[in-house]
Write a protein that holds these residues in place. Sequence first.
Motif, mmCIF file in Angstrom:
data_model
loop_
_atom_site.group_PDB
_atom_site.id
_atom_site.type_symbol
_atom_site.label_atom_id
_atom_site.label_comp_id
_atom_site.label_asym_id
_atom_site.label_seq_id
_atom_site.Cartn_x
_atom_site.Cartn_y
_atom_site.Cartn_z
ATOM 1 N N TRP A 9 0.774 -1.212 0.000
ATOM 2 C CA TRP A 9 0.000 0.000 0.000
ATOM 3 C C TRP A 9 0.798 1.249 0.000
ATOM 4 O O TRP A 9 0.699 2.125 0.021
ATOM 5 C CB TRP A 9 -0.932 0.022 1.193
ATOM 6 C CG TRP A 9 -2.331 -0.202 0.804
ATOM 7 C CD1 TRP A 9 -2.814 -0.256 -0.446
ATOM 8 C CD2 TRP A 9 -3.427 -0.438 1.673
ATOM 9 N NE1 TRP A 9 -4.140 -0.527 -0.412
ATOM 10 C CE2 TRP A 9 -4.550 -0.633 0.875
ATOM 11 C CE3 TRP A 9 -3.562 -0.478 3.064
ATOM 12 C CZ2 TRP A 9 -5.792 -0.869 1.410
ATOM 13 C CZ3 TRP A 9 -4.801 -0.718 3.582
ATOM 14 C CH2 TRP A 9 -5.913 -0.911 2.767
ATOM 15 N N GLU A 82 -5.702 -4.776 -5.984
ATOM 16 C CA GLU A 82 -4.518 -4.016 -6.407
ATOM 17 C C GLU A 82 -3.556 -4.865 -7.229
ATOM 18 O O GLU A 82 -2.579 -4.365 -7.771
ATOM 19 C CB GLU A 82 -3.789 -3.443 -5.193
ATOM 20 C CG GLU A 82 -3.391 -4.498 -4.200
ATOM 21 C CD GLU A 82 -2.928 -3.924 -2.863
ATOM 22 O OE1 GLU A 82 -1.732 -3.634 -2.746
ATOM 23 O OE2 GLU A 82 -3.768 -3.785 -1.956
ATOM 24 N N ARG A 87 -5.907 -5.494 -12.209
ATOM 25 C CA ARG A 87 -6.184 -4.100 -12.604
ATOM 26 C C ARG A 87 -6.211 -3.996 -14.131
ATOM 27 O O ARG A 87 -7.082 -3.349 -14.706
ATOM 28 C CB ARG A 87 -5.145 -3.146 -12.015
ATOM 29 C CG ARG A 87 -5.172 -3.090 -10.489
ATOM 30 C CD ARG A 87 -4.401 -1.890 -9.954
ATOM 31 N NE ARG A 87 -5.125 -0.661 -10.217
ATOM 32 C CZ ARG A 87 -5.976 -0.106 -9.371
ATOM 33 N NH1 ARG A 87 -6.210 -0.666 -8.197
ATOM 34 N NH2 ARG A 87 -6.607 1.012 -9.683
ATOM 35 N N GLU A 123 -11.166 -0.756 -1.573
ATOM 36 C CA GLU A 123 -9.719 -0.978 -1.410
ATOM 37 C C GLU A 123 -9.457 -2.082 -0.383
ATOM 38 O O GLU A 123 -8.369 -2.644 -0.338
ATOM 39 C CB GLU A 123 -8.995 0.333 -1.043
ATOM 40 C CG GLU A 123 -9.375 0.961 0.301
ATOM 41 C CD GLU A 123 -10.694 1.749 0.280
ATOM 42 O OE1 GLU A 123 -11.430 1.673 -0.738
ATOM 43 O OE2 GLU A 123 -10.989 2.426 1.284
#
Length: 388
Positions: A9, A82, A87, A123
């Motif tokens: 992150w 992520e 993605r 998220e």
Amino acid sequence: MTLRRQLRWGAGLAALAAYALLVACGEPDRPAVSVVPAPAPVEGEQVVDNDSPVFKTAAACGRCHTEIYAEWRESFHGRAMEDPLFRELSAEVNKEECIRCHAPVNLRDSGFETPVARSDLREDAISCLSCHQNGGNVSGPHGGMESAPCRPIQDADQVDVVKMCFVCHNQHDTGNEWLRGPYSPQAPEPRLRPVKTCLDCHMPIVERPLVQGGPIRKGRRHTWFGGHDMAQLRLAAELDVEVTALPEGGGHRFRVFVTNMGAGHAIPTDARHRSFDTYVLLRDKEGRILLDPTDPQQQGRAQLAKFRKFYRGSGKRDTQIPPLERVSTLGEGLGYVDVPEATSGTGEAWLVYRLTPRDVLNSRSLKVEEAQLWLARVVVRKEFTYGP
Ligand code: HEC
Ligand code: HEC
Ligand code: HEC
Ligand code: HEC
Ligand code: HEC
């Protein structure tokens, strides 16, 4: 940069990370999991509503359940929104139909059937509450902790893998492969293997406090190691080699067998872009290389077989290896190569794992253990000799 780092992150969190060794006996060696300190409480986050959980974000759970949070954060459930490949294929997470399994509401609300996409906190990906929320409570396997601040209750659904894991992992049949296989509770007598569930292999038992200062309890790791993890991949398969002399001094035939020793389902399983591929490297008596899988010119010849679930519409038959089977090919590739110039020398059989068909096999594939984008990795190397 490694995939793990790219996926973290923010540099801030990584810099803060304190490292703790979380290796228990009997588990394969792995790099230490970093314990990411949970962020400070957010003002107004704690709601006192009996129909809604007390804590909303994974980071909030992580303030007390520090180790479980750290494991989840590094896991592919924690990173399911992520992951660079996800993605890319989901148009930068803009395809709604992809969100429902990568950032779902809690599974109970959809009756453990078709997951529903979350509208907030995406998220947090497959968050603690996706699996643990039960109305205004969180559910766990133990019970008797009702006075804890997160309002935990006991719930049998929590340990029923057919409900918990099948929801998302049966779209490509992983669940059914397990049910049909030797580790399933339904396997015929006499059993070839004791019952092992998804949790036994992917959430190993660990004795530790659930919160800092709490009593030591029998719980489970939240690591879910799979195809990204070399130690997990090494549990899956073994190689052996059969060498036969071709007639009239015509060199040798090299056949490589793969046995699915350790997976509770086929290998590879689930995502259709994964594959296990076999290769052979050959040297003559003087040590000169005769066949080199890392040489782009020779790679095609050095590859013996591909084991994979192919994309729908490719017209190809699946070639995944079922549990406990030993095969040299299931149709894609001959499973052997004839090399007339190989009269005597040494060689190595390789089992190569690709996360995607784009993954390249080169000399780095032998050295790199951690998953990296577009790099194939050599999981098993088996040496042999041939000829007089
Ligand atoms: C029914 C649930 C479900 C839906 C819907 C879904 N996925 Fe997934 N996805 C999964 C599961 C389960 C895995 C893990 C499979 C594995 O590890 O082999 C996964 C893994 C992936 C991966 C592999 C990531 C990696 O680490 O290599 C990609 C890419 C991906 N999904 C893309 C998508 C895209 C794009 C969509 C929408 C078109 C989508 N998914 C919709 C369940 C789903
Ligand atoms: C303020 C601290 C705190 C927070 C925040 C917290 N918990 Fe807990 N949780 C506890 C304590 C204390 C226990 C009981 C530990 C024990 O007795 O060993 C517990 C127990 C549990 C259990 C075990 C229940 C069982 O019966 O097996 C689960 C599951 C759980 N928590 C999930 C969560 C989830 C999910 C979140 C976030 C939504 C969360 N917790 C947030 C303190 C917290
Ligand atoms: C809400 C959907 C969902 C549920 C429920 C779920 N998974 Fe997953 N799982 C995923 C997705 C999506 C991925 C891949 C994420 C990515 O790589 O982007 C994944 C990845 C994995 C991986 C592969 C990790 C790797 O290295 O690529 C394993 C192993 C796994 N899950 C096991 C389990 C087990 C065991 C359960 C039951 C306790 C479970 N999962 C429940 C969606 C789910
Ligand atoms: C993919 C589903 C899934 C996710 C995501 C998940 N858990 Fe769990 N968790 C489980 C399962 C399944 C068990 C029960 C294992 C068993 O049978 O003992 C469990 C057990 C627990 C327990 C009980 C003690 C133990 O170690 O078994 C706690 C506490 C807990 N989880 C907290 C969390 C927290 C906090 C998060 C998020 C950081 C989280 N879980 C994310 C599936 C999940
Ligand atoms: C006997 C142990 C065992 C059991 C039982 C088991 N697995 Fe696995 N699993 C493995 C091993 C070993 C691997 C690594 C090989 C691989 O990735 O193909 C793996 C890999 C995976 C992957 C990673 C695939 C990828 O593309 O990265 C997923 C997802 C998965 N298992 C889900 C499950 C689910 C869901 C269940 C229960 C229905 C289950 N497993 C039962 C041992 C097991």
